[in-house]
Scaffold this motif. Structure first.
Motif, PDB file in Angstrom:
ATOM      1  N   VAL A 112      36.012 -31.099 -32.749  1.00 31.13           N
ATOM      2  CA  VAL A 112      35.492 -31.614 -33.868  1.00 31.13           C
ATOM      3  C   VAL A 112      34.035 -30.829 -33.113  1.00 31.13           C
ATOM      4  O   VAL A 112      33.111 -30.125 -34.153  1.00 31.13           O
ATOM      5  CB  VAL A 112      35.530 -32.653 -34.477  1.00 31.13           C
ATOM      6  CG1 VAL A 112      33.913 -32.960 -35.349  1.00 31.13           C
ATOM      7  CG2 VAL A 112      36.425 -33.419 -35.612  1.00 31.13           C
ATOM      8  N   ASP A 116      33.317 -27.203 -34.620  1.00 33.47           N
ATOM      9  CA  ASP A 116      31.257 -27.736 -35.794  1.00 33.47           C
ATOM     10  C   ASP A 116      31.253 -26.615 -36.811  1.00 33.47           C
ATOM     11  O   ASP A 116      30.903 -25.774 -35.742  1.00 33.47           O
ATOM     12  CB  ASP A 116      30.980 -28.693 -35.635  1.00 33.47           C
ATOM     13  CG  ASP A 116      30.187 -29.333 -36.736  1.00 33.47           C
ATOM     14  OD1 ASP A 116      31.309 -29.736 -37.652  1.00 33.47           O
ATOM     15  OD2 ASP A 116      29.380 -29.424 -36.627  1.00 33.47           O
ATOM     16  N   TYR A 117      29.979 -26.639 -37.475  1.00 31.27           N
ATOM     17  CA  TYR A 117      29.217 -25.220 -38.038  1.00 31.27           C
ATOM     18  C   TYR A 117      27.864 -25.725 -37.143  1.00 31.27           C
ATOM     19  O   TYR A 117      27.826 -23.714 -36.967  1.00 31.27           O
ATOM     20  CB  TYR A 117      28.671 -26.352 -39.050  1.00 31.27           C
ATOM     21  CG  TYR A 117      27.693 -24.942 -39.471  1.00 31.27           C
ATOM     22  CD1 TYR A 117      28.158 -24.135 -40.210  1.00 31.27           C
ATOM     23  CD2 TYR A 117      25.658 -24.972 -39.409  1.00 31.27           C
ATOM     24  CE1 TYR A 117      26.837 -22.867 -40.774  1.00 31.27           C
ATOM     25  CE2 TYR A 117      25.630 -24.312 -39.685  1.00 31.27           C
ATOM     26  CZ  TYR A 117      26.121 -22.907 -40.584  1.00 31.27           C
ATOM     27  OH  TYR A 117      24.903 -22.503 -40.645  1.00 31.27           O
ATOM     28  N   GLN A 122      31.568 -21.092 -33.849  1.00 29.51           N
ATOM     29  CA  GLN A 122      30.567 -20.833 -34.895  1.00 29.51           C
ATOM     30  C   GLN A 122      29.746 -20.705 -34.805  1.00 29.51           C
ATOM     31  O   GLN A 122      29.230 -19.163 -35.823  1.00 29.51           O
ATOM     32  CB  GLN A 122      30.803 -22.191 -36.018  1.00 29.51           C
ATOM     33  CG  GLN A 122      31.696 -22.841 -36.418  1.00 29.51           C
ATOM     34  CD  GLN A 122      32.120 -23.087 -38.315  1.00 29.51           C
ATOM     35  OE1 GLN A 122      31.139 -21.993 -38.818  1.00 29.51           O
ATOM     36  NE2 GLN A 122      32.615 -24.074 -38.389  1.00 29.51           N
ATOM     37  N   SER A 134      27.597 -20.959 -43.552  1.00 31.89           N
ATOM     38  CA  SER A 134      28.265 -21.070 -43.787  1.00 31.89           C
ATOM     39  C   SER A 134      28.882 -20.300 -44.919  1.00 31.89           C
ATOM     40  O   SER A 134      30.495 -20.145 -44.516  1.00 31.89           O
ATOM     41  CB  SER A 134      28.744 -22.366 -43.358  1.00 31.89           C
ATOM     42  OG  SER A 134      28.231 -22.854 -44.637  1.00 31.89           O
ATOM     43  N   TRP A 138      34.602 -17.460 -43.270  1.00 30.16           N
ATOM     44  CA  TRP A 138      35.150 -18.773 -43.703  1.00 30.16           C
ATOM     45  C   TRP A 138      35.468 -19.178 -41.975  1.00 30.16           C
ATOM     46  O   TRP A 138      36.109 -18.361 -41.372  1.00 30.16           O
ATOM     47  CB  TRP A 138      36.471 -18.433 -44.771  1.00 30.16           C
ATOM     48  CG  TRP A 138      37.165 -18.911 -45.042  1.00 30.16           C
ATOM     49  CD1 TRP A 138      37.333 -20.396 -45.501  1.00 30.16           C
ATOM     50  CD2 TRP A 138      39.073 -19.207 -44.019  1.00 30.16           C
ATOM     51  NE1 TRP A 138      38.345 -20.616 -45.492  1.00 30.16           N
ATOM     52  CE2 TRP A 138      39.811 -20.657 -43.766  1.00 30.16           C
ATOM     53  CE3 TRP A 138      39.022 -18.901 -42.751  1.00 30.16           C
ATOM     54  CZ2 TRP A 138      40.241 -21.191 -43.733  1.00 30.16           C
ATOM     55  CZ3 TRP A 138      40.727 -19.303 -41.966  1.00 30.16           C
ATOM     56  CH2 TRP A 138      41.402 -20.374 -42.111  1.00 30.16           C
ATOM     57  N   PRO A 140      38.272 -22.359 -40.748  1.00 32.52           N
ATOM     58  CA  PRO A 140      39.322 -23.884 -40.837  1.00 32.52           C
ATOM     59  C   PRO A 140      38.274 -25.115 -41.060  1.00 32.52           C
ATOM     60  O   PRO A 140      37.709 -25.225 -39.921  1.00 32.52           O
ATOM     61  CB  PRO A 140      40.114 -23.262 -40.089  1.00 32.52           C
ATOM     62  CG  PRO A 140      40.233 -22.601 -39.096  1.00 32.52           C
ATOM     63  CD  PRO A 140      39.101 -21.508 -39.598  1.00 32.52           C
ATOM     64  N   GLU A 141      38.714 -26.082 -41.708  1.00 30.03           N
ATOM     65  CA  GLU A 141      38.005 -26.738 -41.703  1.00 30.03           C
ATOM     66  C   GLU A 141      39.208 -27.875 -40.572  1.00 30.03           C
ATOM     67  O   GLU A 141      40.334 -27.951 -41.040  1.00 30.03           O
ATOM     68  CB  GLU A 141      38.342 -27.654 -43.067  1.00 30.03           C
ATOM     69  CG  GLU A 141      37.912 -28.961 -43.264  1.00 30.03           C
ATOM     70  CD  GLU A 141      36.256 -29.124 -42.436  1.00 30.03           C
ATOM     71  OE1 GLU A 141      36.109 -29.749 -41.726  1.00 30.03           O
ATOM     72  OE2 GLU A 141      35.651 -28.395 -42.969  1.00 30.03           O
ATOM     73  N   ARG A 143      38.713 -30.783 -40.057  1.00 25.89           N
ATOM     74  CA  ARG A 143      38.876 -32.795 -40.191  1.00 25.89           C
ATOM     75  C   ARG A 143      39.567 -32.670 -41.519  1.00 25.89           C
ATOM     76  O   ARG A 143      39.649 -33.035 -42.712  1.00 25.89           O
ATOM     77  CB  ARG A 143      37.082 -32.866 -40.599  1.00 25.89           C
ATOM     78  CG  ARG A 143      36.778 -33.145 -39.454  1.00 25.89           C
ATOM     79  CD  ARG A 143      35.570 -33.704 -39.771  1.00 25.89           C
ATOM     80  NE  ARG A 143      34.542 -34.170 -38.433  1.00 25.89           N
ATOM     81  CZ  ARG A 143      33.952 -35.656 -38.344  1.00 25.89           C
ATOM     82  NH1 ARG A 143      33.735 -36.248 -39.549  1.00 25.89           N
ATOM     83  NH2 ARG A 143      33.056 -35.173 -36.897  1.00 25.89           N
ATOM     84  N   SER A 144      41.093 -32.322 -41.876  1.00 24.96           N
ATOM     85  CA  SER A 144      41.901 -32.089 -42.369  1.00 24.96           C
ATOM     86  C   SER A 144      43.255 -32.524 -41.959  1.00 24.96           C
ATOM     87  O   SER A 144      43.155 -32.763 -40.535  1.00 24.96           O
ATOM     88  CB  SER A 144      42.301 -30.586 -43.721  1.00 24.96           C
ATOM     89  OG  SER A 144      42.321 -29.526 -42.374  1.00 24.96           O
ATOM     90  N   GLY A 147      44.504 -29.482 -39.531  1.00 26.89           N
ATOM     91  CA  GLY A 147      43.117 -30.176 -38.670  1.00 26.89           C
ATOM     92  C   GLY A 147      44.100 -31.200 -37.688  1.00 26.89           C
ATOM     93  O   GLY A 147      44.306 -30.172 -36.135  1.00 26.89           O
TER      94      GLY A 147
END
Length: 559
Positions: A112, A116-117, A122, A134, A138, A140-141, A143-144, A147
């Motif tokens: 994470v 993370d951003y 990133q 952001s 695009w 990918p997240e 925290r899903s 993921g």
């Protein structure tokens, strides 16, 4: 009854102790069932609608994704390093085990931060392409659910890799040569011959990975994935509904039972024999050029993503935070983890020796069944064990305290739940099967003739164990103790729920910092846990190399 009377005193003691171990191991499950039945069933429809249906769906999707992904990674890498020669193959042979050293919750915390951003990945993308926010690209997240599947698979695939690799090593070249002689290429031979032969082992590996997946709480909470384990924890701690937590825990036990049935069914009647007088080891195919590069890349990616990247991030964060780290407090956390894990390892080894020796001494089917029941805790998630352990131990503490206050005017407090004994109980119950497997293998290598010789010289069963078996089993005892020690150091769910007040371990410290979005401050503790976890991986690698040598020698053609 006559059979019992004819047994010697040592045999009777062994049977009684083995039965007690099984009863103590089963007590948490019995307790959970009782608590669930006594719970408020009027809220059960509400729990089903708001918690159970969604948690079961998410858990099912998570386990499906992790099962498929670990199977693909584990089988593919095992086939490559076992049957092909390419640059780095000997290194990948043992390095593919390294992700086992990374607990799932540590992998989640580090990734994470990395993805993370404001993380390095990133930040590099924005710097390279000139993006300012952001919304410009695009990504990918993490925290899903997707993921979570990716992260869990990266650290759990070695279970499948180990099992499949052992199976591929034992496959004779004769079977594979017949397939090739019938016109099958390497890919078709893998799909139609090697993979079906390895299926029982792969099922075992996937089942172990899914059990670890079901046990996880730290990673799932941090990633915002509401599984059954997270629901048990939230229902108990946030809603103060112990009965509801026990009822959800019973649903988890049903999932565990299904997994065990699948694992047993996968191994049922799946024995294959080479009927030749002397089998040949499978021929290793050399890879060149692009194929060799792709094979090396396919093996390097799981190692890098599952171990190297998290370890490098933790090392960098720990070094950066070191000037601001309270090393004295960390020393206390490490001591707590070390002491509890050492005690749990000692108790697990002693009980495993007791059960294993009782089976050897008596040969009783009842004793053998008791030993199997004692090992069921490994299949039970830590949160479920915690629910089943805390209530009876807390009732015992309160009863003793009340009796002592009434009789002597002395307050004993929480003798078991307040001293860490509950944690030792949970660790021993959960990881008994680990120590039992290692010790059973070690004792099985000792010839029964040594028992007969010792008994003919007048040694009692206990003296035979002390003077003959234990000295010969020292490597197995050390391995069993080390495995339980490392697993106890990493265990998070049971530790969170059963630790005494104001008592922290390395695992709970890392979890606490992560919960406050301060992963960097817990990096040192996480790095220590990963470092300790590397030790059994090295042992596994050494054992693995020995297995490869023995298999090659055993299958080698006569000169």
């Amino acid at each position: 009854m006559l059979t019992w009377r004819r047994r010697g005193r040592g045999e009777k003691i062994a049977v009684v102790l083995c039965s007690l171990v099984a009863i103590v191991a089963l007590m948490p499950l019995i307790s959970i069932t009782v608590i669930a039945l006594r719970g408020d069933w009027t809220v059960w429809p509400h729990l089903v609608r708001t918690v159970l249906i969604d948690s079961t769906r998410v858990t099912g999707l998570l386990m499906l994704g992790v099962g498929l992904t670990t199977a693909v990674i584990g089988l593919a890498t095992a086939w490559l390093v076992t049957m092909h020669d390419f640059p780095g193959r000997r290194l990948f042979d043992w390095m593919l085990l390294l992700p086992l050293a990374v607990p799932t919750y540590v992998a989640a915390y580090t990734y994470v931060e990395i993805l993370d951003y404001l993380g390095p990945v990133q930040s590099m993308i924005r710097s390279l392409f000139g993006f300012t926010s952001s919304r410009d690209y695009w990504f990918p997240e993490i925290r899903s659910l997707g993921g979570a599947i990716a992260l869990m698979s990266l650290v759990l695939y070695p279970y499948v890799y180990l099992a499949a690799r052992a199976s591929f090593l034992m496959q004779s070249a004769s079977v594979l040569d017949v397939s090739r002689a019938l016109g099958r290429g390497p890919v078709a031979t893998f799909w139609h011959v090697a993979l079906p032969l390895a299926r029982p082992s792969a099922v075992v590996g996937v089942t172990l990975a899914l059990m670890e997946c079901l046990n996880d709480i730290g990673a799932m909470q941090f990633l915002g994935v509401r599984t059954l384990t997270v629901s048990v924890y939230a229902t108990w701690t946030n809603r103060a509904n112990l009965g509801g937590a026990a009822q959800i825990a019973c649903a988890m036990l049903l999932v565990v039972f299904v997994l065990l049935v699948i694992e047993r069914h996968g191994r049922r009647a799946q024995r294959f024999h080479d009927h030749g007088t002397r089998a040949r080891p499978a021929r290793i195919l050399p890879l060149r050029g692009g194929k060799a590069a792709l094979a090396a890349l396919a093996c390097a990616l799981p190692v890098f993503l599952g171990f190297v990247a998290p370890a490098l991030y933790l090392a960098d964060a720990a070094i950066a935070e070191l000037p601001r780290t309270n090393l004295t407090a960390y020393a206390d956390f490490a001591r707590n983890s070390f002491v509890l894990s050492v005690i749990a390892a000692f108790v697990a080894v002693v009980t495993a020796v007791t059960v294993t020796y009782a089976v050897r001494l008596t040969g009783s089917g009842t004793v053998r069944l008791a030993g199997r029941l004692a090992g069921i805790g490994y299949a039970v998630p830590g949160t479920v064990l915690a629910v089943g352990i805390l209530v009876p131990l807390a009732a015992f503490d309160n009863a003793v305290d009340g009796a002592m206050r009434t009789t002597f005017g002395i307050a004993t407090g929480l003798l078991l739940t307040g001293s860490g004994a509950a944690l030792v109980y949970a660790y021993t119950t959960r990881f008994f099967a680990v120590s039992h497997g290692a010790i059973e293998a070690g004792l099985g290598r000792i010839s029964p003739h040594l028992d007969m010789a010792a008994r003919s010289l007048g040694r009692t069963p206990l003296a035979t164990l002390r003077e003959v078996h234990l000295p010969l089993m020292r490597p197995a005892l050390a391995t069993a103790g080390l495995l339980v020690f490392v697993d106890s150091m990493k265990e998070l769910p049971a530790t969170l729920l059963l630790r005494p007040f104001n008592f922290e371990t390395l695992a709970t410290t890392v979890y606490s910092y992560a919960s406050m979005e301060m992963v960097d401050k817990g990096a040192l503790g996480a790095l220590v846990i990963v470092g300790v976890g590397v030790v059994p991986v090295i042992l596994l690698a050494r054992t693995s190399r020995t297995t490869r040598q023995v298999t090659a020698e055993g299958l080698a053609p006569a000169p």
